[in-house]
Motif scaffolding. Structure first.
Motif, mmCIF file in Angstrom:
data_model
loop_
_atom_site.group_PDB
_atom_site.id
_atom_site.type_symbol
_atom_site.label_atom_id
_atom_site.label_comp_id
_atom_site.label_asym_id
_atom_site.label_seq_id
_atom_site.Cartn_x
_atom_site.Cartn_y
_atom_site.Cartn_z
ATOM 1 N N ASN A 50 0.784 -1.235 0.000
ATOM 2 C CA ASN A 50 0.000 0.000 0.000
ATOM 3 C C ASN A 50 0.815 1.284 0.000
ATOM 4 O O ASN A 50 0.257 2.354 -0.224
ATOM 5 N N GLY A 51 2.090 1.195 0.310
ATOM 6 C CA GLY A 51 2.926 2.380 0.391
ATOM 7 C C GLY A 51 3.168 2.792 1.830
ATOM 8 O O GLY A 51 2.384 2.480 2.728
ATOM 9 N N LEU A 52 4.247 3.524 2.040
ATOM 10 C CA LEU A 52 4.627 3.954 3.383
ATOM 11 C C LEU A 52 3.585 4.892 3.982
ATOM 12 O O LEU A 52 3.215 4.753 5.155
ATOM 13 N N GLY A 53 3.088 5.819 3.203
ATOM 14 C CA GLY A 53 2.096 6.766 3.717
ATOM 15 C C GLY A 53 0.842 6.071 4.222
ATOM 16 O O GLY A 53 0.345 6.380 5.310
ATOM 17 N N GLN A 54 0.338 5.124 3.447
ATOM 18 C CA GLN A 54 -0.853 4.381 3.864
ATOM 19 C C GLN A 54 -0.590 3.576 5.132
ATOM 20 O O GLN A 54 -1.438 3.506 6.021
ATOM 21 N N ALA A 55 0.578 2.951 5.212
ATOM 22 C CA ALA A 55 0.920 2.157 6.387
ATOM 23 C C ALA A 55 1.013 3.037 7.633
ATOM 24 O O ALA A 55 0.526 2.662 8.708
ATOM 25 N N LEU A 56 1.609 4.215 7.495
ATOM 26 C CA LEU A 56 1.700 5.133 8.627
ATOM 27 C C LEU A 56 0.315 5.633 9.039
ATOM 28 O O LEU A 56 0.020 5.740 10.232
ATOM 29 N N ALA A 57 -0.528 5.928 8.054
ATOM 30 C CA ALA A 57 -1.898 6.360 8.353
ATOM 31 C C ALA A 57 -2.653 5.259 9.098
ATOM 32 O O ALA A 57 -3.416 5.540 10.034
ATOM 33 N N ILE A 86 16.864 10.426 7.437
ATOM 34 C CA ILE A 86 16.486 11.059 6.169
ATOM 35 C C ILE A 86 16.751 12.556 6.257
ATOM 36 O O ILE A 86 16.382 13.201 7.232
ATOM 37 N N ARG A 87 17.366 13.097 5.244
ATOM 38 C CA ARG A 87 17.617 14.542 5.163
ATOM 39 C C ARG A 87 16.415 15.176 4.464
ATOM 40 O O ARG A 87 16.328 15.192 3.243
ATOM 41 N N TRP A 88 15.472 15.651 5.255
ATOM 42 C CA TRP A 88 14.238 16.224 4.716
ATOM 43 C C TRP A 88 14.497 17.659 4.295
ATOM 44 O O TRP A 88 14.997 18.449 5.077
ATOM 45 N N ALA A 89 14.111 17.999 3.077
ATOM 46 C CA ALA A 89 14.221 19.382 2.614
ATOM 47 C C ALA A 89 13.212 20.225 3.377
ATOM 48 O O ALA A 89 12.033 19.904 3.417
ATOM 49 N N PRO A 94 6.182 18.680 11.774
ATOM 50 C CA PRO A 94 6.531 18.063 13.054
ATOM 51 C C PRO A 94 6.313 16.552 13.141
ATOM 52 O O PRO A 94 6.844 15.918 14.034
ATOM 53 N N THR A 95 5.532 15.971 12.235
ATOM 54 C CA THR A 95 5.286 14.527 12.324
ATOM 55 C C THR A 95 5.755 13.830 11.055
ATOM 56 O O THR A 95 5.874 14.436 9.995
ATOM 57 N N LEU A 96 5.974 12.543 11.193
ATOM 58 C CA LEU A 96 6.423 11.741 10.054
ATOM 59 C C LEU A 96 5.399 11.754 8.923
ATOM 60 O O LEU A 96 5.759 11.908 7.762
ATOM 61 N N ILE A 97 4.131 11.601 9.262
ATOM 62 C CA ILE A 97 3.096 11.598 8.215
ATOM 63 C C ILE A 97 3.135 12.906 7.438
ATOM 64 O O ILE A 97 3.080 12.904 6.206
ATOM 65 N N GLU A 98 3.243 14.023 8.129
ATOM 66 C CA GLU A 98 3.293 15.315 7.439
ATOM 67 C C GLU A 98 4.514 15.416 6.533
ATOM 68 O O GLU A 98 4.427 15.916 5.420
ATOM 69 N N ARG A 99 5.627 14.916 6.999
ATOM 70 C CA ARG A 99 6.834 14.956 6.164
ATOM 71 C C ARG A 99 6.671 14.053 4.941
ATOM 72 O O ARG A 99 7.060 14.431 3.845
ATOM 73 N N ILE A 100 6.090 12.878 5.146
ATOM 74 C CA ILE A 100 5.901 11.944 4.032
ATOM 75 C C ILE A 100 4.993 12.549 2.964
ATOM 76 O O ILE A 100 5.243 12.443 1.770
ATOM 77 N N THR A 103 6.759 15.696 0.778
ATOM 78 C CA THR A 103 8.139 15.532 0.340
ATOM 79 C C THR A 103 8.180 15.177 -1.139
ATOM 80 O O THR A 103 7.150 14.927 -1.771
ATOM 81 N N THR A 104 9.368 15.135 -1.682
ATOM 82 C CA THR A 104 9.542 14.756 -3.087
ATOM 83 C C THR A 104 9.397 13.242 -3.234
ATOM 84 O O THR A 104 9.544 12.500 -2.261
ATOM 85 N N SER A 105 9.143 12.807 -4.437
ATOM 86 C CA SER A 105 9.019 11.362 -4.666
ATOM 87 C C SER A 105 10.349 10.654 -4.379
ATOM 88 O O SER A 105 10.362 9.520 -3.895
ATOM 89 N N GLU A 106 11.452 11.323 -4.644
ATOM 90 C CA GLU A 106 12.763 10.728 -4.370
ATOM 91 C C GLU A 106 12.958 10.505 -2.865
ATOM 92 O O GLU A 106 13.395 9.424 -2.431
ATOM 93 N N THR A 107 12.621 11.495 -2.057
ATOM 94 C CA THR A 107 12.753 11.358 -0.609
ATOM 95 C C THR A 107 11.755 10.336 -0.075
ATOM 96 O O THR A 107 12.056 9.573 0.842
ATOM 97 N N TYR A 108 10.564 10.284 -0.661
ATOM 98 C CA TYR A 108 9.557 9.288 -0.265
ATOM 99 C C TYR A 108 10.091 7.878 -0.488
ATOM 100 O O TYR A 108 9.976 7.022 0.376
ATOM 101 N N ARG A 109 10.712 7.657 -1.653
ATOM 102 C CA ARG A 109 11.298 6.343 -1.947
ATOM 103 C C ARG A 109 12.439 6.031 -0.977
ATOM 104 O O ARG A 109 12.576 4.907 -0.492
#
Length: 136
Positions: A50-57, A86-89, A94-100, A103-109
């Motif tokens: 399902n993807g990282l975002g879905q799993a975190l949700a 992870i070096r987030w631009a 403040p939360t992982l979900i918000e960062r995910i 973010t860019t598709s490259e950072t998401y991967r």
């Protein structure tokens, strides 16, 4: 005389952090330990499907903000590790979900790959230390 390097490999760093996380969970009540183990065993497949975002949700929706819930504990362990690695631009979320989600598709991967690598160690140590989940 050759110099000795005391720098740890990334795998050693992951293993050390995962061991500390599982040791902390091992101090929790038995039902938390069992549920945590079950979650870390299933989560990699959920991320791949399902993807990282879905799993975190999913983790956040099941944990409902209760810091003692195994879903929130797994989420916190992933967040702590990924925030470290992870070096987030413009990391002003403040939360992982918000960062995910911002973010860019490259950072998401990159975050997905790192989460799966970290979960590999969490799974191994959870299987070694924590009791097996009861059949549902």
């Amino acid at each position: 005389m050759a110099s000795v390097s005391f720098q740890q490999t990334k795998e050693q760093q992951r293993a050390k952090a995962a061991w500390a996380d599982v040791q902390a969970v091992d101090q929790k009540p038995p039902e938390v330990k069992r549920k945590y183990r079950g979650l870390v065993l299933k989560l990699p497949v959920m991320i791949l499907t399902n993807g990282l975002g879905q799993a975190l949700a999913f983790l956040k929706s099941k944990g409902k903000g209760n810091a003692d819930d195994p879903h929130e504990i797994v989420y916190a362990h992933l967040q702590n590790w990924l925030f470290r690695e992870i070096r987030w631009a413009g990391a002003n979320q403040p939360t992982l979900i918000e960062r995910i989600f911002n973010t860019t598709s490259e950072t998401y991967r990159q975050a997905t790959t790192e989460a799966l690598s970290y979960l590999h160690w969490l799974r191994r140590f959870a299987e070694a230390v924590l009791p097996e989940p009861e059949e549902e």
